[in-house]
Design a protein around this motif. Structure first.
Motif: not given
Length: 503
Positions: A155-162, A190-204
């Motif tokens: 989740y730290d890497f949802r920051d665009e600066r990260m 791997r990070l982008l795949r994980k963030l995508t999955t996490l985002g989809q879960y939160e949207e659900s």
């Protein structure tokens, strides 16, 4: 969703490892962090057992050690301790502990900027060839550190600066080491795949929370009780229902980031910029998990209070007692406690005629296991047993440990409240964060287990989406099932009828 654990649940309070056998910069030539650990005293006495030295405290480069364990340090020294060198890489337990706790003192992006500077810029020369050679030597360690960071705290890497820092590092590493550049690309993918999955879960979660739900009033439920589906019509086997509850628990646990335990308690000030960073999250998975506990409790109470006939209410009561027992056997303590909580709610507990038709011996045993006296001693004993079973498990089912989450949160809260984060001399109290990280790490090890049970789609859908009563609706449904016993209850029923039926 596959996850990684920081260090397989093992904790080392002495964060020293080197990849080449060389000592840490703050150690002596033998690699030991303390040159005063000889078994004999300084006078060379031939009988050292006659002398018991006190605890040894030493300070190296702004880090303070007590009996060979890091206990405090300046923030700058702790950051430096995180940064790898050609001959040194920090222990995984230290990486996890510092990344977890550092956000109390600085934003993850600030930490990333300082780490990048120390890795690549601090010792930069004006000679391009020397700089490329140095990057080539340090690059594998940088990749390893960022792998730990991105896997454990995505989740730290949802920051665009990260993310820009990651891209910049990948470019810089390409100047000196093609293999490391490719490795960084794999880390990023791997990070982008994980963030995508996490985002989809939160949207659900957000979508489920915003979905229109049929109003389930006590009056309507009573009118439709004879033909309405109930939990037993969806799943009549308590073992199977306990398995489906475990599916829900383990999925929701898997999305809770370890940093959420820090943000939940540490960021209290309304002007705190780090809190604004946390609020960028579309949902708090920790809060969503607590909401699930509350929903399950209200679902249990609704299912019991709805039937018109006493015999059916008793059947559902007995069914949920059996479900709770199966949850205990599985190691699903959170669902167990949610079910017990639902059955102990006032609208359910007052149904004396219904309870008289139920053999409560099994329920009494479960209540004893979750008895809050002596700081939940019985439950904590059972949890230790489940944890031990997990460590020696031969099957995936034996690896399941789902703690009573509200108590787990409470333990972390009191750890945070009971210990200062900074000592009077301004240093970071790292002893506190070792303990915090130990507890969170154990949670992460439980989160890793895969649920071995077959999914029952209709049952899962029912558990997650069927309407449940509010407090007032539960109370009125209870009075409609078994009438008021005194004037106060009669007045309450009259008031509830007036407000709810009119609505």
């Amino acid at each position: 969703m596959p996850q990684t654990t920081p260090y397989a649940g093992k904790f080392s309070p002495n964060p020293y490892t080197t990849t080449s056998g060389s000592p840490h910069p703050y150690s002596n030539s033998s690699g030991s962090p303390h040159p005063y650990s000889s078994s004999s005293n300084s006078s060379g006495s031939p009988h050292p057992h006659h002398y018991t030295p006190g605890p040894v405290e030493t300070v190296y480069g702004g880090l303070c050690y007590h009996d060979n364990s890091l206990v405090s340090g300046s923030l700058e020294a702790l950051i430096q301790h995180l940064v790898p060198t050609v001959d040194y890489f920090p222990d995984r337990s230290y990486i996890f502990t510092f990344l977890l706790s550092s956000r109390l003192f600085l934003h993850p992006y600030e930490l990333m900027s300082r780490v990048c500077y120390m890795c690549l810029e601090q010792h930069r020369t004006m000679d391009p060839q020397i700089d490329r050679r140095r990057i080539r030597e340090i690059a594998p360690k940088i990749v390893q550190l960022l792998t730990e960071w991105t896997e454990t705290f995505p989740y730290d890497f949802r920051d665009e600066r990260m993310m820009r820092s990651i891209k910049d590092l990948t470019h810089r590493l390409a100047l000196g080491d093609e293999l490391s550049r490719r490795a960084m690309q794999r880390v990023t993918q791997r990070l982008l795949r994980k963030l995508t999955t996490l985002g989809q879960y939160e949207e659900s979660l957000v979508a489920a929370g915003n979905a229109p739900v049929e109003k389930l009033t006590a009056q309507k439920a009573k009118q439709q009780a004879a033909r309405r589906e109930d939990v037993m019509s969806m799943c009549s086997d308590p073992f199977v229902l306990a398995q489906q509850l475990t599916h829900i628990e383990m999925e929701r646990l898997s999305y809770i980031g370890p940093e959420e335990f820090v943000y939940a308690f540490a960021l209290k000030g309304p002007q705190d910029n780090r809190k604004l960073f946390f609020n960028k999250r579309r949902a708090s998975n920790l809060e969503a998990y607590v909401d699930w506990f509350n929903r399950l409790s209200y679902l249990v109470a609704t299912e019991i209070c709805t039937p018109v006939k006493k015999k059916q209410r008793a059947r559902i009561l007995e069914f949920f007692i059996d479900v709770a027992r199966e949850c205990f056997n599985i190691g699903n303590f959170n669902s167990l406690m949610a079910i017990i909580t639902g059955m102990n709610m006032s609208p359910v507990s007052r149904l004396k005629k219904t309870w008289s038709k139920v053999d409560t011996a099994k329920f009494d045993i479960l209540e004893h296991q979750m008895d809050p006296t002596s700081n939940f001693y019985n439950y904590r004993t059972a949890l230790r047993g489940a944890t031990q079973r997990c460590l020696t498990a031969q099957t995936s089912r034996e690896k399941i440990v789902i703690p009573f989450f509200s108590l787990f949160i409470k333990d972390i809260y009191f750890l945070n409240e009971g210990c200062v984060s900074r000592l009077p001399n301004g240093q970071v109290n790292f002893e506190k964060f070792w303990e915090l990280a130990k507890q969170v790490s154990e949670f992460l090890s439980w989160r890793l287990s895969a649920c071995p049970f077959e999914r029952e789609r209709k049952t899962l859908q029912y558990l997650l989406s069927t309407p449940v009563f509010s407090d007032d609706e539960l109370q009125l449904a209870s009075y409609e099932s078994e009438g008021p016993e005194n004037n106060i209850e009669r007045d309450t029923r009259r008031s509830l009828r007036s407000s709810l039926y009119r609505a």
